[in-house]
Design a protein around this motif. Sequence first.
Motif, PDB file in Angstrom:
ATOM      1  N   UNK A 162       0.737  -1.246   0.142  1.00 36.27           N
ATOM      2  CA  UNK A 162      -0.069  -0.071   0.056  1.00 36.27           C
ATOM      3  C   UNK A 162       0.982   1.257   0.038  1.00 36.27           C
ATOM      4  N   UNK A 163       1.868   1.227   0.517  1.00 34.99           N
ATOM      5  CA  UNK A 163       2.888   2.207   0.675  1.00 34.99           C
ATOM      6  C   UNK A 163       3.166   2.661  -0.525  1.00 34.99           C
ATOM      7  N   UNK A 164       3.583   1.643  -1.474  1.00 31.65           N
ATOM      8  CA  UNK A 164       4.196   1.787  -2.785  1.00 31.65           C
ATOM      9  C   UNK A 164       2.898   2.224  -3.660  1.00 31.65           C
ATOM     10  N   UNK A 165       1.763   1.860  -3.624  1.00 29.88           N
ATOM     11  CA  UNK A 165       0.456   2.196  -4.300  1.00 29.88           C
ATOM     12  C   UNK A 165       0.451   3.366  -4.175  1.00 29.88           C
ATOM     13  N   UNK A 214      -7.138  10.379  -1.661  1.00 29.54           N
ATOM     14  CA  UNK A 214      -8.085  11.360  -2.240  1.00 29.54           C
ATOM     15  C   UNK A 214      -8.220  11.484  -3.446  1.00 29.54           C
ATOM     16  N   UNK A 215      -7.730  10.600  -4.362  1.00 27.42           N
ATOM     17  CA  UNK A 215      -7.947  10.595  -6.027  1.00 27.42           C
ATOM     18  C   UNK A 215      -9.146   9.684  -6.262  1.00 27.42           C
ATOM     19  N   UNK A 216      -9.663   9.237  -5.260  1.00 27.99           N
ATOM     20  CA  UNK A 216     -11.014   8.200  -5.530  1.00 27.99           C
ATOM     21  C   UNK A 216     -11.277   7.152  -4.447  1.00 27.99           C
ATOM     22  N   UNK A 217     -12.165   6.614  -4.542  1.00 23.81           N
ATOM     23  CA  UNK A 217     -12.388   5.307  -3.679  1.00 23.81           C
ATOM     24  C   UNK A 217     -11.959   4.119  -3.954  1.00 23.81           C
ATOM     25  N   UNK A 218     -11.165   3.323  -3.280  1.00 22.07           N
ATOM     26  CA  UNK A 218     -10.892   2.119  -3.594  1.00 22.07           C
ATOM     27  C   UNK A 218     -12.073   0.970  -3.498  1.00 22.07           C
ATOM     28  N   UNK A 219     -12.227   0.284  -4.427  1.00 21.58           N
ATOM     29  CA  UNK A 219     -13.084  -0.621  -4.655  1.00 21.58           C
ATOM     30  C   UNK A 219     -12.498  -2.129  -4.571  1.00 21.58           C
ATOM     31  N   UNK A 220     -12.745  -2.848  -3.213  1.00 22.28           N
ATOM     32  CA  UNK A 220     -11.780  -3.993  -2.796  1.00 22.28           C
ATOM     33  C   UNK A 220     -12.868  -5.061  -2.676  1.00 22.28           C
ATOM     34  N   UNK A 221     -12.570  -6.134  -3.246  1.00 28.27           N
ATOM     35  CA  UNK A 221     -13.517  -7.328  -3.127  1.00 28.27           C
ATOM     36  C   UNK A 221     -12.640  -8.598  -2.616  1.00 28.27           C
ATOM     37  N   UNK A 222     -12.326  -8.247  -1.303  1.00 28.48           N
ATOM     38  CA  UNK A 222     -11.476  -9.391  -0.590  1.00 28.48           C
ATOM     39  C   UNK A 222     -11.901 -10.680  -0.431  1.00 28.48           C
ATOM     40  N   UNK A 223     -11.231 -11.675  -0.603  1.00 31.32           N
ATOM     41  CA  UNK A 223     -11.427 -12.923  -0.332  1.00 31.32           C
ATOM     42  C   UNK A 223     -11.589 -13.623   0.977  1.00 31.32           C
ATOM     43  N   UNK A 224     -11.594 -12.919   2.043  1.00 29.58           N
ATOM     44  CA  UNK A 224     -11.724 -13.376   3.172  1.00 29.58           C
ATOM     45  C   UNK A 224     -10.424 -14.033   4.011  1.00 29.58           C
ATOM     46  N   UNK A 225      -9.660 -13.825   3.180  1.00 29.66           N
ATOM     47  CA  UNK A 225      -8.113 -14.367   3.817  1.00 29.66           C
ATOM     48  C   UNK A 225      -7.437 -13.382   4.552  1.00 29.66           C
ATOM     49  N   UNK A 281      -4.925  -5.924   3.896  1.00 25.20           N
ATOM     50  CA  UNK A 281      -4.904  -4.821   2.921  1.00 25.20           C
ATOM     51  C   UNK A 281      -5.847  -3.788   3.317  1.00 25.20           C
ATOM     52  N   UNK A 282      -7.215  -4.195   3.572  1.00 21.43           N
ATOM     53  CA  UNK A 282      -8.206  -3.118   3.695  1.00 21.43           C
ATOM     54  C   UNK A 282      -7.784  -2.289   5.092  1.00 21.43           C
ATOM     55  N   UNK A 283      -7.135  -2.866   5.800  1.00 23.72           N
ATOM     56  CA  UNK A 283      -6.984  -2.132   7.199  1.00 23.72           C
ATOM     57  C   UNK A 283      -5.653  -1.229   6.644  1.00 23.72           C
ATOM     58  N   UNK A 284      -4.800  -1.493   5.973  1.00 20.12           N
ATOM     59  CA  UNK A 284      -3.539  -0.681   5.633  1.00 20.12           C
ATOM     60  C   UNK A 284      -3.821   0.468   4.514  1.00 20.12           C
ATOM     61  N   UNK A 285      -5.010   0.064   3.521  1.00 18.69           N
ATOM     62  CA  UNK A 285      -5.451   1.185   2.762  1.00 18.69           C
ATOM     63  C   UNK A 285      -6.143   2.329   3.606  1.00 18.69           C
ATOM     64  N   UNK A 286      -7.148   1.789   4.656  1.00 24.06           N
ATOM     65  CA  UNK A 286      -7.442   2.958   5.432  1.00 24.06           C
ATOM     66  C   UNK A 286      -6.541   3.612   6.339  1.00 24.06           C
ATOM     67  N   UNK A 295     -14.614   0.809  -0.114  1.00 25.02           N
ATOM     68  CA  UNK A 295     -15.751   0.173  -0.248  1.00 25.02           C
ATOM     69  C   UNK A 295     -15.657  -1.283  -0.976  1.00 25.02           C
ATOM     70  N   UNK A 296     -16.616  -2.165  -0.464  1.00 25.12           N
ATOM     71  CA  UNK A 296     -16.549  -3.571  -1.092  1.00 25.12           C
ATOM     72  C   UNK A 296     -17.783  -3.822  -2.129  1.00 25.12           C
ATOM     73  N   UNK A 297     -18.429  -2.761  -2.649  1.00 23.96           N
ATOM     74  CA  UNK A 297     -19.455  -2.834  -3.548  1.00 23.96           C
ATOM     75  C   UNK A 297     -19.338  -1.518  -4.342  1.00 23.96           C
ATOM     76  N   UNK A 298     -20.260  -1.268  -5.315  1.00 18.79           N
ATOM     77  CA  UNK A 298     -20.167  -0.262  -6.187  1.00 18.79           C
ATOM     78  C   UNK A 298     -21.149   0.838  -6.081  1.00 18.79           C
ATOM     79  N   UNK A 299     -21.459   0.925  -4.697  1.00 15.02           N
ATOM     80  CA  UNK A 299     -22.261   1.865  -4.300  1.00 15.02           C
ATOM     81  C   UNK A 299     -21.851   3.207  -3.578  1.00 15.02           C
ATOM     82  N   UNK A 300     -20.866   3.615  -4.075  1.00 22.60           N
ATOM     83  CA  UNK A 300     -20.082   4.651  -3.690  1.00 22.60           C
ATOM     84  C   UNK A 300     -20.537   6.199  -4.453  1.00 22.60           C
ATOM     85  N   UNK A 301     -21.501   6.848  -3.850  1.00 21.69           N
ATOM     86  CA  UNK A 301     -22.156   7.876  -4.468  1.00 21.69           C
ATOM     87  C   UNK A 301     -21.136   8.959  -4.627  1.00 21.69           C
TER      88      UNK A 301
END
Length: 150
Positions: A53-56, A63-74, A80-85, A92-98
């Motif tokens: 994530x630091x490299x990403x 602030x350039x957008x919302x990350x859409x991440x569908x994690x696999x439960x691993x 990864x989600x915690x690090x991104x935050x 978000x995990x679905x496409x409902x980011x208004x």
Amino acid sequence: MSAQYLVPRFLVIALAAALLAGCQTFGTEGLVASSAPQEISGPAASAIAGDMVSRLAEHVGPGTGTILLKADGSPFGGALEASLKAWGYAVVSDQKAEGEKLIPLAYVIGSYDGQVLARLSTGSLDLGRAYTATAAGATPTSPLSVMQRG
């Protein structure tokens, strides 16, 4: 094993990995579906996720957008989600980011010859790196591979 045999061996492995990655099912926005082994330790997953994530963030600033991440439960998906935050990304995990620009993000974690191979992919960027993982954490063993698409 001498160095003259390592380069061809690495190229064969890299080609095989690329071909296998192309055979995976596609997830969000044409990216491969996220996958990581369940047996990776929590500390190793956190260390790899934090480094990736630091490299990403160097290429896709917060602030350039919302990350859409569908994690696999691993463990890696959660790390990864915690690090991104922690880096300031909205996730978000679905496409409902208004009203937000969505940045689909997928990951693939695999192992080969005692190393963990990690890849993060967006629609325009792939980051990859190899790590040595232990129960206590993980250490990068290769330079970061960056591939940018149109």
